[in-house]
Write a protein that holds these residues in place. Structure first.
Motif, PDB file in Angstrom:
ATOM      1  N   MET A   1      48.259  43.977  42.928  1.00 53.16           N
ATOM      2  CA  MET A   1      48.431  43.402  44.260  1.00 53.16           C
ATOM      3  C   MET A   1      47.294  42.448  44.604  1.00 53.16           C
ATOM      4  SD  MET A   1      49.978  46.441  46.685  1.00 53.16           S
ATOM      5  CE  MET A   1      50.062  45.375  48.126  1.00 53.16           C
ATOM      6  N   ALA A   2      46.096  42.772  44.144  1.00 56.80           N
ATOM      7  CA  ALA A   2      44.947  41.898  44.421  1.00 56.80           C
ATOM      8  C   ALA A   2      45.149  40.537  43.768  1.00 56.80           C
ATOM      9  CB  ALA A   2      43.661  42.550  43.922  1.00 56.80           C
ATOM     10  N   ILE A   3      45.620  40.549  42.531  1.00 54.78           N
ATOM     11  CA  ILE A   3      45.866  39.292  41.819  1.00 54.78           C
ATOM     12  C   ILE A   3      47.005  38.521  42.492  1.00 54.78           C
ATOM     13  CG2 ILE A   3      46.576  38.268  39.623  1.00 54.78           C
ATOM     14  CD1 ILE A   3      43.726  39.431  39.632  1.00 54.78           C
ATOM     15  N   GLN A   4      48.059  39.235  42.868  1.00 56.24           N
ATOM     16  CA  GLN A   4      49.199  38.596  43.538  1.00 56.24           C
ATOM     17  C   GLN A   4      48.793  38.022  44.903  1.00 56.24           C
ATOM     18  OE1 GLN A   4      52.274  41.556  43.713  1.00 56.24           O
ATOM     19  NE2 GLN A   4      52.696  41.462  41.528  1.00 56.24           N
ATOM     20  N   ALA A   5      47.804  38.672  45.549  1.00 57.45           N
ATOM     21  CA  ALA A   5      47.345  38.207  46.863  1.00 57.45           C
ATOM     22  C   ALA A   5      46.444  36.985  46.760  1.00 57.45           C
ATOM     23  CB  ALA A   5      46.613  39.331  47.583  1.00 57.45           C
ATOM     24  N   GLY A   6      46.083  36.601  45.519  1.00 62.26           N
ATOM     25  CA  GLY A   6      45.278  35.397  45.329  1.00 62.26           C
ATOM     26  C   GLY A   6      43.799  35.645  45.130  1.00 62.26           C
ATOM     27  N   LEU A   7      43.389  36.932  44.995  1.00 57.49           N
ATOM     28  CA  LEU A   7      41.979  37.229  44.756  1.00 57.49           C
ATOM     29  C   LEU A   7      41.629  36.899  43.310  1.00 57.49           C
ATOM     30  CD1 LEU A   7      42.433  38.832  47.424  1.00 57.49           C
ATOM     31  CD2 LEU A   7      40.872  40.562  46.522  1.00 57.49           C
ATOM     32  N   THR A   8      40.389  36.484  43.091  1.00 56.44           N
ATOM     33  CA  THR A   8      39.928  36.219  41.731  1.00 56.44           C
ATOM     34  C   THR A   8      39.674  37.550  41.023  1.00 56.44           C
ATOM     35  OG1 THR A   8      37.587  36.220  42.330  1.00 56.44           O
ATOM     36  CG2 THR A   8      38.785  34.125  42.538  1.00 56.44           C
ATOM     37  N   PHE A   9      39.391  37.467  39.739  1.00 61.65           N
ATOM     38  CA  PHE A   9      39.114  38.672  38.947  1.00 61.65           C
ATOM     39  C   PHE A   9      37.965  39.472  39.557  1.00 61.65           C
ATOM     40  CE2 PHE A   9      36.583  40.805  35.693  1.00 61.65           C
ATOM     41  CZ  PHE A   9      37.536  41.597  35.074  1.00 61.65           C
ATOM     42  N   TRP A  10      36.836  38.793  39.850  1.00 64.82           N
ATOM     43  CA  TRP A  10      35.655  39.505  40.346  1.00 64.82           C
ATOM     44  C   TRP A  10      35.825  39.969  41.784  1.00 64.82           C
ATOM     45  CZ3 TRP A  10      32.792  41.676  37.053  1.00 64.82           C
ATOM     46  CH2 TRP A  10      32.569  41.097  35.801  1.00 64.82           C
ATOM     47  N   GLN A  11      36.585  39.231  42.584  1.00 64.33           N
ATOM     48  CA  GLN A  11      36.887  39.691  43.943  1.00 64.33           C
ATOM     49  C   GLN A  11      37.726  40.971  43.894  1.00 64.33           C
ATOM     50  OE1 GLN A  11      38.798  36.161  45.486  1.00 64.33           O
ATOM     51  NE2 GLN A  11      36.963  35.497  46.585  1.00 64.33           N
ATOM     52  N   SER A  12      38.658  41.021  42.962  1.00 62.61           N
ATOM     53  CA  SER A  12      39.502  42.202  42.810  1.00 62.61           C
ATOM     54  C   SER A  12      38.688  43.411  42.360  1.00 62.61           C
ATOM     55  CB  SER A  12      40.621  41.928  41.791  1.00 62.61           C
ATOM     56  OG  SER A  12      41.390  40.807  42.164  1.00 62.61           O
ATOM     57  N   VAL A  13      37.800  43.192  41.396  1.00 67.71           N
ATOM     58  CA  VAL A  13      36.921  44.277  40.920  1.00 67.71           C
ATOM     59  C   VAL A  13      35.999  44.734  42.047  1.00 67.71           C
ATOM     60  CG1 VAL A  13      35.027  44.845  39.339  1.00 67.71           C
ATOM     61  CG2 VAL A  13      36.993  43.540  38.509  1.00 67.71           C
ATOM     62  N   GLY A  14      35.429  43.778  42.771  1.00 69.26           N
ATOM     63  CA  GLY A  14      34.516  44.104  43.869  1.00 69.26           C
ATOM     64  C   GLY A  14      35.195  44.871  44.981  1.00 69.26           C
ATOM     65  N   MET A  15      36.453  44.542  45.253  1.00 71.15           N
ATOM     66  CA  MET A  15      37.176  45.242  46.310  1.00 71.15           C
ATOM     67  C   MET A  15      37.313  46.728  45.985  1.00 71.15           C
ATOM     68  SD  MET A  15      40.899  44.366  47.927  1.00 71.15           S
ATOM     69  CE  MET A  15      41.242  44.837  49.616  1.00 71.15           C
TER      70      MET A  15
END
Length: 202
Positions: A1-15
């Motif tokens: 969902m993070a990737i589908q929402a437009g977050l980058t790889f590191w933003q997704s990991v950080g979340m």
């Protein structure tokens, strides 16, 4: 969902690393994809994670005597699962800071490891949404909620929340989850009062 929402790889990991609350993450991502504003997201997350106030109050007698260096990690690692585990332990002898931190860290490290795997998969597997893997989220919440339905008032609250969330989401009403949750809680309290559940248990 993070990737589908437009977050980058590191933003997704950080979340996943910073926001150790699955429901909060999923709702935030869903609302971002739906175009919700920041205020609506903050209010929704506040109510969705408000059960942590109850968790904190329940464990207050145990953790209030601990040093701040122990209270802070326990507070950060406190999830639905860790609270459920703590409730099965005798607070006089079995429940210890090392048990809470150890179990909490196990959950946290597993959460981040599997989140990383999911992010990598979402970044490399094309058309991931067609596999409907997001159903696992629904299945997880079902297994948490169903065992807690032991009274009629609880059943009423769950049923009202479920029906309203489907209806309001269908009508694309912003804040559908918050409204459904609040109505479900109100319905459960009302049903408990009308059915005199507290007195009947005594």
């Amino acid at each position: 969902m993070a990737i589908q929402a437009g977050l980058t790889f590191w933003q997704s990991v950080g979340m996943s690393a910073i926001v150790f609350a699955g429901a909060a993450q999923l709702v935030t991502l869903g609302m971002i994809m739906a175009g919700a504003n920041l205020f609506a997201i903050l209010v929704s997350v506040f109510f969705i994670t408000s059960q942590h106030f109850i968790y904190g109050l329940t464990l207050r007698e145990f953790v209030s005597y601990l040093k701040i260096k122990l209270r802070l990690p326990i507070g950060f690692l406190l999830t639905d699962e860790l609270f459920a585990l703590s409730e099965t332990k005798n607070k006089e002898s079995e429940l210890t800071p090392s048990y809470l931190i150890g179990a909490g860290l196990t959950f946290y490290l597993s959460w981040n490891a599997f989140s990383l795997m999911g992010i990598l998969m979402a970044s490399s597997v094309p058309n991931l949404e067609k596999y409907h893997l997001d159903y696992s989220i629904v299945a997880t919440f079902i297994t948490i909620v169903v065992p807690m339905v032991k009274k009629i008032s609880t059943l009423v609250g769950v049923a009202v929340s479920l029906l309203l969330s489907m209806l309001l989401s269908y009508w694309q009403l912003e804040g559908a989850i918050v409204i459904s949750g609040l109505c479900g809680m109100f319905s459960a309290v009302l049903a408990s009062v009308l059915l005199n559940e507290e007195q009947s248990q005594e």
